[in-house]
Design a protein around this motif. Structure first.
Motif, PDB file in Angstrom:
ATOM      1  N   PRO A 141       1.165 -15.132 -64.787  1.00  0.00           N
ATOM      2  CA  PRO A 141       1.477 -16.541 -65.256  1.00  0.00           C
ATOM      3  C   PRO A 141       0.245 -17.597 -65.305  1.00  0.00           C
ATOM      4  N   ASP A 142       0.413 -18.788 -66.288  1.00  0.00           N
ATOM      5  CA  ASP A 142      -0.756 -19.628 -66.450  1.00  0.00           C
ATOM      6  C   ASP A 142      -0.950 -20.569 -65.233  1.00  0.00           C
ATOM      7  N   LEU A 143      -1.496 -20.050 -64.208  1.00  0.00           N
ATOM      8  CA  LEU A 143      -1.951 -20.752 -62.985  1.00  0.00           C
ATOM      9  C   LEU A 143      -3.371 -20.975 -63.035  1.00  0.00           C
ATOM     10  N   PRO A 144      -3.822 -22.050 -62.281  1.00  0.00           N
ATOM     11  CA  PRO A 144      -5.349 -22.221 -62.034  1.00  0.00           C
ATOM     12  C   PRO A 144      -5.904 -21.378 -61.208  1.00  0.00           C
ATOM     13  N   GLY A 145      -6.972 -20.991 -61.277  1.00  0.00           N
ATOM     14  CA  GLY A 145      -7.541 -20.115 -60.064  1.00  0.00           C
ATOM     15  C   GLY A 145      -7.371 -18.629 -59.847  1.00  0.00           C
ATOM     16  N   LEU A 146      -6.588 -18.234 -61.020  1.00  0.00           N
ATOM     17  CA  LEU A 146      -6.279 -16.851 -61.019  1.00  0.00           C
ATOM     18  C   LEU A 146      -7.575 -15.831 -60.643  1.00  0.00           C
ATOM     19  N   ASP A 147      -8.667 -16.304 -61.172  1.00  0.00           N
ATOM     20  CA  ASP A 147      -9.790 -15.240 -60.930  1.00  0.00           C
ATOM     21  C   ASP A 147     -10.255 -15.343 -59.461  1.00  0.00           C
ATOM     22  N   THR A 148     -10.042 -16.164 -58.682  1.00  0.00           N
ATOM     23  CA  THR A 148     -10.536 -16.344 -57.251  1.00  0.00           C
ATOM     24  C   THR A 148      -9.370 -15.846 -56.341  1.00  0.00           C
ATOM     25  N   LEU A 149      -8.073 -15.966 -56.839  1.00  0.00           N
ATOM     26  CA  LEU A 149      -6.912 -15.754 -56.131  1.00  0.00           C
ATOM     27  C   LEU A 149      -6.825 -14.156 -56.147  1.00  0.00           C
ATOM     28  N   ARG A 150      -7.436 -13.318 -57.086  1.00  0.00           N
ATOM     29  CA  ARG A 150      -7.246 -11.959 -57.117  1.00  0.00           C
ATOM     30  C   ARG A 150      -5.838 -11.471 -56.615  1.00  0.00           C
ATOM     31  N   PRO A 151      -4.811 -11.787 -57.483  1.00  0.00           N
ATOM     32  CA  PRO A 151      -3.312 -11.440 -57.099  1.00  0.00           C
ATOM     33  C   PRO A 151      -3.240  -9.851 -57.408  1.00  0.00           C
ATOM     34  N   TRP A 152      -2.113  -9.197 -56.818  1.00  0.00           N
ATOM     35  CA  TRP A 152      -1.916  -8.077 -57.176  1.00  0.00           C
ATOM     36  C   TRP A 152      -0.880  -7.944 -58.457  1.00  0.00           C
ATOM     37  N   THR A 153      -1.227  -7.115 -59.148  1.00  0.00           N
ATOM     38  CA  THR A 153      -0.203  -6.608 -60.433  1.00  0.00           C
ATOM     39  C   THR A 153       0.285  -5.395 -59.964  1.00  0.00           C
ATOM     40  N   SER A 154       1.195  -4.958 -60.931  1.00  0.00           N
ATOM     41  CA  SER A 154       1.933  -3.735 -60.736  1.00  0.00           C
ATOM     42  C   SER A 154       0.917  -2.719 -60.254  1.00  0.00           C
ATOM     43  N   ARG A 155      -0.189  -2.580 -60.998  1.00  0.00           N
ATOM     44  CA  ARG A 155      -1.284  -1.543 -60.662  1.00  0.00           C
ATOM     45  C   ARG A 155      -1.654  -1.571 -58.949  1.00  0.00           C
TER      46      ARG A 155
END
Length: 479
Positions: A154-168
């Motif tokens: 999703p288009d959320l700010p700060g995704l680079d520092t959040l390091r979310p999980w994806t399906s991988r």
């Protein structure tokens, strides 16, 4: 340095299951074939999707079934050995090595070039190899794009520092998170919520809409939601994530703010919010297409926007059916089409013909490996209404079948059959219940075969099996 391209009949970009099947079919037809891959041979399904996810889910589903079988040790319903499950998952994916797949390519005579492939005009592909060299390839007959899809964030700010999980991340993680927030309500979301809750995580499922599995029959999503809640998952509908931050570096918790102002924290956050095509950097602009776009194909696998009929696209990248088995089906037909055209043969373009991917629109099977399992093929009632097709809807409670009673005490499940009353053929089937995945192929044969309902009376289900639900559906339909 000699920059002359290596020439092959067929160049395949992407060596997942789809690319492998295209290459196998063209090579078997006598066409010289090369395949390009920047990651592991075997692709997403083998290493980050179908195979590892089912290794995580199988123990969870078996335990759920065992709790309902009379006479089994109650201890079977206790905590799972998460370390053992994760170790088995690693074994299933060969510890993320692809030696076996490479050996298979060699055995069938398909050449492999490792690296990132980009088209450089019609029939030309340049591959940047891991050592920085460039290998140029030219296709006499066809280029097949089989690059698949990736997780859409999703288009959320700060995704680079959040390091979310994806399906991988969700299928390859080596530790069970204490608290896992799963954003989404589709197949990946419900399967990963099932798996990680079963392995010991506290899972919160954040769903934008009002139900789960919105592309399937409503009762399927309702049954899965009830089961997830029974297992301890916090399922929240009509919920949107406004922001998520990980403020204190690696290992710190994720602070999530919801659109309604609510707050929550988690150790990991998984975004299961859809897929995007892996076409952003494969040189589409060099042949007049838009980078990052899905590739539209006809029923022979050709991309008609590109003149000359040399460009094909199979699997997720064409968005017809984002399922591994359906991509492999497309690949088999695409390979046959390429071979037929190369040999000057005419194509069988009748519906269900040897060179038509008719099933993509009429008989796509899918299983959701939750508890209960969901299995479907063909139309749903919602799709029938949307497309203006009149269907007769026949429902039956699977728990009333003798085989279901034998399967587990208190078995709960539902079957729905859709019949085209004008042709008297089955056009859609959905099963929801423990163990129903193994019913799906019979339904797929019925739908793809356009079997008349009257003929189905002569397909006798064995007693006592869950497949006897077919007889009950027919009896209900006849009234």
């Amino acid at each position: 340095m000699n920059d002359a391209p290596r020439t092959y009949d067929v160049v395949v970009i992407g060596a997942g299951p789809v690319g492998e099947n295209v290459a196998d079919r063209t090579r078997a037809a006598g066409l010289s074939t090369v395949i390009i891959e920047s990651e592991l041979i075997g692709g997403e399904c083998s290493f980050w999707a179908c195979e590892p996810s089912k290794a995580l889910l199988r123990p969870v589903l078996v335990r759920a079934d065992a709790r309902r079988v009379v006479g089994l040790d109650p201890g079977m319903g206790g905590a799972l050995d998460a370390a053992a499950v994760l170790a088995h998952r690693d074994e299933i994916v060969s510890n993320w090595t692809d030696d076996d797949q490479v050996d298979w390519l060699t055995s069938v005579g398909v050449d492999l070039v490792r690296g990132h492939g980009r088209m450089e005009g019609p029939r030309h592909v340049a591959v940047r190899t891991p050592d920085g060299a460039t290998v140029r390839l030219e296709a006499r007959q066809a280029v097949a794009v089989c690059t698949g899809s990736r997780a859409a964030l999703p288009d959320l700010p700060g995704l680079d520092t959040l390091r979310p999980w994806t399906s991988r991340n969700a299928t390859s993680a080596h530790e069970v998170p204490g608290r896992l927030a799963v954003v989404g309500g589709g197949v990946v979301a419900v399967e990963m919520a099932t798996a990680w809750q079963g392995l010991g995580a506290q899972v919160t499922l954040l769903v934008r809409g009002t139900g789960l599995l919105s592309r399937m029959e409503p009762f399927a999503g309702e049954m899965v939601a009830d089961s997830l809640r029974e297992a301890g998952v916090d399922v929240r509908f009509d919920t949107t994530v406004a922001s998520a931050v990980r403020e204190d570096g690696p290992g710190s918790e994720v602070r999530i703010t919801l659109a309604d102002g609510g707050q929550m924290v988690a150790d990991e956050i998984l975004f299961a919010t859809g897929r995007a095509p892996r076409t952003d950097d494969i040189g589409l602009e060099s042949i007049g297409l838009t980078p990052g776009s899905w590739l539209t194909v006809d029923d022979t696998g050709v991309v008609p926007e590109v003149p000359g009929g040399w460009l094909y696209a199979a699997g997720d990248v064409n968005r017809r059916a984002l399922l591994t088995h359906q991509g492999k089906y497309q690949a088999r037909i695409t390979g046959a089409v390429i071979a037929a055209r190369a040999n000057g043969e005419s194509l069988d373009e009748r519906p269900w013909g040897a060179h038509q991917t008719t099933a993509d629109t009429a008989a796509v099977p899918q299983v959701v490996f939750t508890h209960p399992e969901i299995a479907s093929v063909g139309l749903t009632t919602t799709e029938a209404r949307r497309t203006g097709r009149h269907v007769d809807v026949i429902d039956y409670e699977i728990g009333s079948v003798a085989g279901a009673v034998q399967y587990a005490k208190g078995y709960q499940g539902k079957a729905r059959m859709l019949v085209d009353p004008d042709r008297s053929t089955v056009v859609g089937v959905t099963f929801a219940g423990p163990g129903v995945a193994e019913l799906l192929h019979s339904a797929t044969v019925v739908v793809a075969g356009e079997t008349p309902v009257e003929r189905l009376w002569h397909a006798v289900p064995a007693f006592p099996t869950i497949s006897e639900v077919w007889l009950r559906l027919l009896e209900t339909y006849r009234g």
